[in-house]
Design an enzyme around this catalytic site. Structure first.
Site, PDB file in Angstrom:
ATOM      1  N   ASP A 175       0.610  -2.157  12.827  1.00  0.00           N
ATOM      2  CA  ASP A 175      -0.276  -2.527  13.929  1.00  0.00           C
ATOM      3  C   ASP A 175       0.305  -2.176  15.297  1.00  0.00           C
ATOM      4  O   ASP A 175       1.477  -1.829  15.415  1.00  0.00           O
ATOM      5  CB  ASP A 175      -0.596  -4.033  13.861  1.00  0.00           C
TER       6      ASP A 175
ATOM      7  N   ASP B 278      -0.475 -18.693  10.542  1.00  0.00           N
ATOM      8  CA  ASP B 278      -1.826 -18.961  10.038  1.00  0.00           C
ATOM      9  C   ASP B 278      -2.156 -18.112   8.803  1.00  0.00           C
ATOM     10  O   ASP B 278      -3.289 -18.120   8.335  1.00  0.00           O
ATOM     11  CB  ASP B 278      -2.860 -18.688  11.138  1.00  0.00           C
TER      12      ASP B 278
ATOM     13  N   GLU C 296      -6.367 -11.535  10.912  1.00  0.00           N
ATOM     14  CA  GLU C 296      -6.417 -12.968  11.148  1.00  0.00           C
ATOM     15  C   GLU C 296      -7.272 -13.654  10.086  1.00  0.00           C
ATOM     16  O   GLU C 296      -7.955 -12.993   9.300  1.00  0.00           O
ATOM     17  CB  GLU C 296      -7.012 -13.247  12.537  1.00  0.00           C
TER      18      GLU C 296
ATOM     19  N   HIS D 267      -1.785 -14.715   8.604  1.00  0.00           N
ATOM     20  CA  HIS D 267      -2.166 -13.310   8.812  1.00  0.00           C
ATOM     21  C   HIS D 267      -1.088 -12.356   8.315  1.00  0.00           C
ATOM     22  O   HIS D 267       0.098 -12.655   8.355  1.00  0.00           O
ATOM     23  CB  HIS D 267      -2.541 -13.027  10.285  1.00  0.00           C
TER      24      HIS D 267
HETATM   25  C1  F6R Z   1       3.849  -7.425  12.789  1.00  0.00           C
HETATM   26  C2  F6R Z   1       2.795  -8.062  12.014  1.00  0.00           C
HETATM   27  C3  F6R Z   1       2.639  -9.542  11.972  1.00  0.00           C
HETATM   28  C4  F6R Z   1       3.947 -10.300  11.851  1.00  0.00           C
HETATM   29  C5  F6R Z   1       3.707 -11.805  11.867  1.00  0.00           C
HETATM   30  C6  F6R Z   1       4.991 -12.590  11.794  1.00  0.00           C
HETATM   31  O1  F6R Z   1       3.780  -6.010  12.676  1.00  0.00           O
HETATM   32  O2  F6R Z   1       2.036  -7.379  11.433  1.00  0.00           O
HETATM   33  O3  F6R Z   1       1.822  -9.881  10.881  1.00  0.00           O
HETATM   34  O4  F6R Z   1       4.597  -9.929  10.680  1.00  0.00           O
HETATM   35  O5  F6R Z   1       3.014 -12.143  13.018  1.00  0.00           O
HETATM   36  O6  F6R Z   1       5.739 -12.394  12.956  1.00  0.00           O
HETATM   37  P1  F6R Z   1       7.251 -12.897  13.060  1.00  0.00           P
HETATM   38  O7  F6R Z   1       8.030 -12.067  12.094  1.00  0.00           O
HETATM   39  O8  F6R Z   1       7.649 -12.625  14.475  1.00  0.00           O
HETATM   40  O9  F6R Z   1       7.244 -14.340  12.687  1.00  0.00           O
END
Ligand code: F6R
Length: 264
Positions: free
Chosen positions: A67, A136, A143, A138
């Site tokens: 992303d 959450d 989401e 995702h």
């Molecule tokens: C990042 C992504 C997100 C993160 C998620 C967890 O490329 O796709 O899904 O993996 O938000 O983020 P952290 O690792 O910072 O807790």
């Protein structure tokens, strides 16, 4: 899903890095799907160490990132382009032209998303996809309520995710509202998936993802339908798993014929 629980993020990251290193050695032109965020940083550090100290060669590897924020230039310090450069690509020998990260500045976002999907297909599909998980549920930036069959597209972040990611930005209101993300369907087509989770703030969502019902209200739960998915957790993130003791016992008693799979 195979559940691997380790005492620390360092121990989890070492196993995850070994799985990737084994793939890169077995298939030097493999295609890796990569994630940003806090979670994979230690794993990337370990891969960089393997490259420096053991000559792990990435010269034929192709990568696709999950992303990118819409509206941030690749040079913006909080862009995922900048993140990947800082934590991984500047230290490895992945050819520049083999690195794919959605372009958050694309004038035609729909065309950018379609092109991203085509590029994945053109590369022969993703061999291994690395995932973190949002508090959450995702994965990527799919989401809650995302279609479980979705493809790469633009998404609007929830306030929760913007709040979680505000720590990287000067002010919470600077966190972009929109992102380009691989879809859940895109992620599910990867041949292998590694879902990493650390810390007690991921415990509830991981228990729901691994043991709860499959639901768009927890997009990570669809990984229960993936034939080769591993969830790698530290102890705090595993704290709410109903079958935690069973998963630890299974991992400790992998039969000899499966030992070569350990770390794979
Ligand atoms: C990042 C992504 C997100 C993160 C998620 C967890 O490329 O796709 O899904 O993996 O938000 O983020 P952290 O690792 O910072 O807790």
């Amino acid at each position: 899903m195979e559940i691997i629980i380790q005492p620390t993020p360092e121990a989890v990251s070492l196993i995850a890095a070994n799985i990737i290193a084994n793939l890169v050695r077995d298939k030097p032109d493999c295609v890796l799907g990569l994630a940003t965020g806090n979670t994979p940083i230690l794993m990337y550090r370990e891969l960089v160490r393997m490259h420096r100290e053991a000559g792990l060669d990435f010269s034929r590897v192709t990568t696709f990132n999950l992303d990118e924020y819409v509206g941030l230039s690749p040079k913006h310090p909080q862009s995922y382009h900048a993140f990947m450069h800082e934590h991984l690509f500047q230290h490895l020998n992945v050819p520049r032209q083999n690195i794919h990260i959605p372009n958050g500045l694309a004038a035609d976002i729909a065309a950018e998303c379609a092109q991203f999907e085509l590029a994945i297909r053109g590369a022969g599909g993703i061999d291994l996809q690395v995932l973190g998980i949002g508090t959450d549920g995702h994965i990527g930036f799919n989401e809650r309520s995302s279609s479980l069959a979705s493809r790469t597209r633009i998404k609007t972040l929830t306030e929760q995710t913007r709040h979680d990611n505000a720590r990287y930005f000067g002010r919470p209101e600077d966190v972009p509202m929109h992102v380009i993300t691989m879809g859940v369907g895109t992620i599910m087509e990867a041949r292998q998936v590694l879902l990493l989770a650390f810390g007690e703030n991921k415990a509830q969502v991981m228990a729901a993802a691994v043991e709860g019902p499959i639901s768009a209200m927890n997009p990570a739960s669809i990984l229960q339908m993936h034939p080769v998915a591993k969830a790698l957790l530290d102890e705090p993130a595993a704290a709410q798993l109903t079958l935690g003791d069973y998963y630890r016992w299974v991992y400790a008693h992998k039969p000899d014929w499966q030992q070569f799979v350990r770390g794979r």
